[in-house]
Design an enzyme around this catalytic site. Sequence first.
Site, PDB file in Angstrom:
ATOM      1  N   LEU A 246      -3.775  24.914  82.478  1.00  0.00           N
ATOM      2  CA  LEU A 246      -4.383  24.992  81.149  1.00  0.00           C
ATOM      3  C   LEU A 246      -5.390  26.129  81.048  1.00  0.00           C
ATOM      4  O   LEU A 246      -5.918  26.396  79.971  1.00  0.00           O
ATOM      5  CB  LEU A 246      -5.082  23.671  80.818  1.00  0.00           C
ATOM      6  CG  LEU A 246      -4.210  22.405  80.838  1.00  0.00           C
ATOM      7  CD1 LEU A 246      -5.039  21.195  80.436  1.00  0.00           C
ATOM      8  CD2 LEU A 246      -2.995  22.559  79.947  1.00  0.00           C
ATOM      9  N   THR A 247      -5.653  26.800  82.162  1.00  0.00           N
ATOM     10  CA  THR A 247      -6.647  27.875  82.164  1.00  0.00           C
ATOM     11  C   THR A 247      -6.265  29.042  81.264  1.00  0.00           C
ATOM     12  O   THR A 247      -7.118  29.530  80.501  1.00  0.00           O
ATOM     13  CB  THR A 247      -6.905  28.360  83.601  1.00  0.00           C
ATOM     14  OG1 THR A 247      -7.373  27.266  84.386  1.00  0.00           O
ATOM     15  CG2 THR A 247      -7.938  29.470  83.634  1.00  0.00           C
TER      16      THR A 247
ATOM     17  N   THR B  28      -7.090  29.833  92.890  1.00  0.00           N
ATOM     18  CA  THR B  28      -7.027  28.402  93.147  1.00  0.00           C
ATOM     19  C   THR B  28      -6.225  28.144  94.417  1.00  0.00           C
ATOM     20  O   THR B  28      -5.869  29.076  95.139  1.00  0.00           O
ATOM     21  CB  THR B  28      -6.444  27.659  91.919  1.00  0.00           C
ATOM     22  OG1 THR B  28      -6.599  26.258  92.103  1.00  0.00           O
ATOM     23  CG2 THR B  28      -4.986  27.989  91.691  1.00  0.00           C
TER      24      THR B  28
ATOM     25  N   LYS C  65      -8.462  29.933  97.942  1.00  0.00           N
ATOM     26  CA  LYS C  65      -9.903  30.041  97.722  1.00  0.00           C
ATOM     27  C   LYS C  65     -10.661  30.490  98.955  1.00  0.00           C
ATOM     28  O   LYS C  65     -11.722  31.122  98.834  1.00  0.00           O
ATOM     29  CB  LYS C  65     -10.455  28.705  97.212  1.00  0.00           C
ATOM     30  CG  LYS C  65     -10.052  28.372  95.794  1.00  0.00           C
ATOM     31  CD  LYS C  65     -10.744  27.114  95.307  1.00  0.00           C
ATOM     32  CE  LYS C  65     -10.360  26.782  93.893  1.00  0.00           C
ATOM     33  NZ  LYS C  65     -11.074  25.583  93.386  1.00  0.00           N
TER      34      LYS C  65
ATOM     35  N   ASN D  97     -13.464  31.083  93.563  1.00  0.00           N
ATOM     36  CA  ASN D  97     -12.471  30.789  92.526  1.00  0.00           C
ATOM     37  C   ASN D  97     -12.460  31.834  91.420  1.00  0.00           C
ATOM     38  O   ASN D  97     -11.717  31.707  90.448  1.00  0.00           O
ATOM     39  CB  ASN D  97     -12.691  29.387  91.942  1.00  0.00           C
ATOM     40  CG  ASN D  97     -13.868  29.340  90.973  1.00  0.00           C
ATOM     41  OD1 ASN D  97     -14.918  29.927  91.233  1.00  0.00           O
ATOM     42  ND2 ASN D  97     -13.700  28.629  89.876  1.00  0.00           N
TER      43      ASN D  97
ATOM     44  N   GLY E 108     -13.512  18.210 100.774  1.00  0.00           N
ATOM     45  CA  GLY E 108     -12.661  19.395 100.807  1.00  0.00           C
ATOM     46  C   GLY E 108     -13.236  20.497  99.938  1.00  0.00           C
ATOM     47  O   GLY E 108     -14.448  20.569  99.716  1.00  0.00           O
TER      48      GLY E 108
END
Length: 300
Positions: free
Chosen positions: A20-21, A71, A75, A96, A137
């Site tokens: 959706l970015t 992503t 990263k 990112n 993480g």
Amino acid sequence: MTAPTEFLVGLIGEGITASLTPPMHEREGRHLGFDYEYRILDLLESGRAPEEVGAILAEAREQGFAALNVTHPCKQLVIPFLDELTPAAEHIGAVNLVLIESGRLIGHNTDWTGFRSALLTGLPDARRNRIVQFGSGGAGSATAYALLTLGVHRLAIVDVLPERAQALVNAYAPLFPDQEVCVSTTDSLHTDLATADGVVHATPTGMKEHPGLPVDVTALAATAWVADIVYRPIDTELLRAARSLGHEVLDGGRMAVGQAVDSIRLITGSEPDAIRMRTHFLELLGDGAASRVVAAWGRV
């Protein structure tokens, strides 16, 4: 009439064609008056290995990209190919966003600032003395950093891999010497949850592909709040369970929008409209997400 400033931006990662970015960036870029193009650079689609991220960066620089979001699984892999890291990105050990400035590659991390702003705007009055976080993480590193910068007195980290949680504790404890950063063990977890002001969930559990309830919300004090970083679905099983018991909750969409807001600000030098982007993000999720969020929380 002056032509709008052009920005060519991309996203590097695996399996990101449904991200959706791009629509978030492109619509907000247009609202800000820019000619803004956002391209997906999916490693699976191109057949390239994650280890080729350095070559992909070099190609993007030659093609005139202004910036690249990064992503999973790049990263950490991207860091050796950068000319500079911001202090936060260096501390977190993940990037990112890469800005290309005068040919130099500058690594940023807007995941932590995105979560920080999400917490401040979504739960502005929440107590933050004692927090339990599930997950250590990449996302957990960012949320933990954000919590500690907000002055959390005691941050207890839970992970199915205790050694990973301990590694995060070892990294952050020296940076925040006046705050307690520790691993929550099987023996201490019940007490940690019962005395926590809030819980942050930073694992994939609860995503459509990883259903389940990662936290026993019945173990929480009545006044504790619950934050999730998962946003598909936006109203996770964890949030529904917590809300049914009267806990305040924070959905993962706020962090997703927050990191995009901060990325656009760094890329363009202009201030995005966070509320407008949040509304657009919920529209992009579909399935009546905006209506369901308003019905559940009484606000966008």
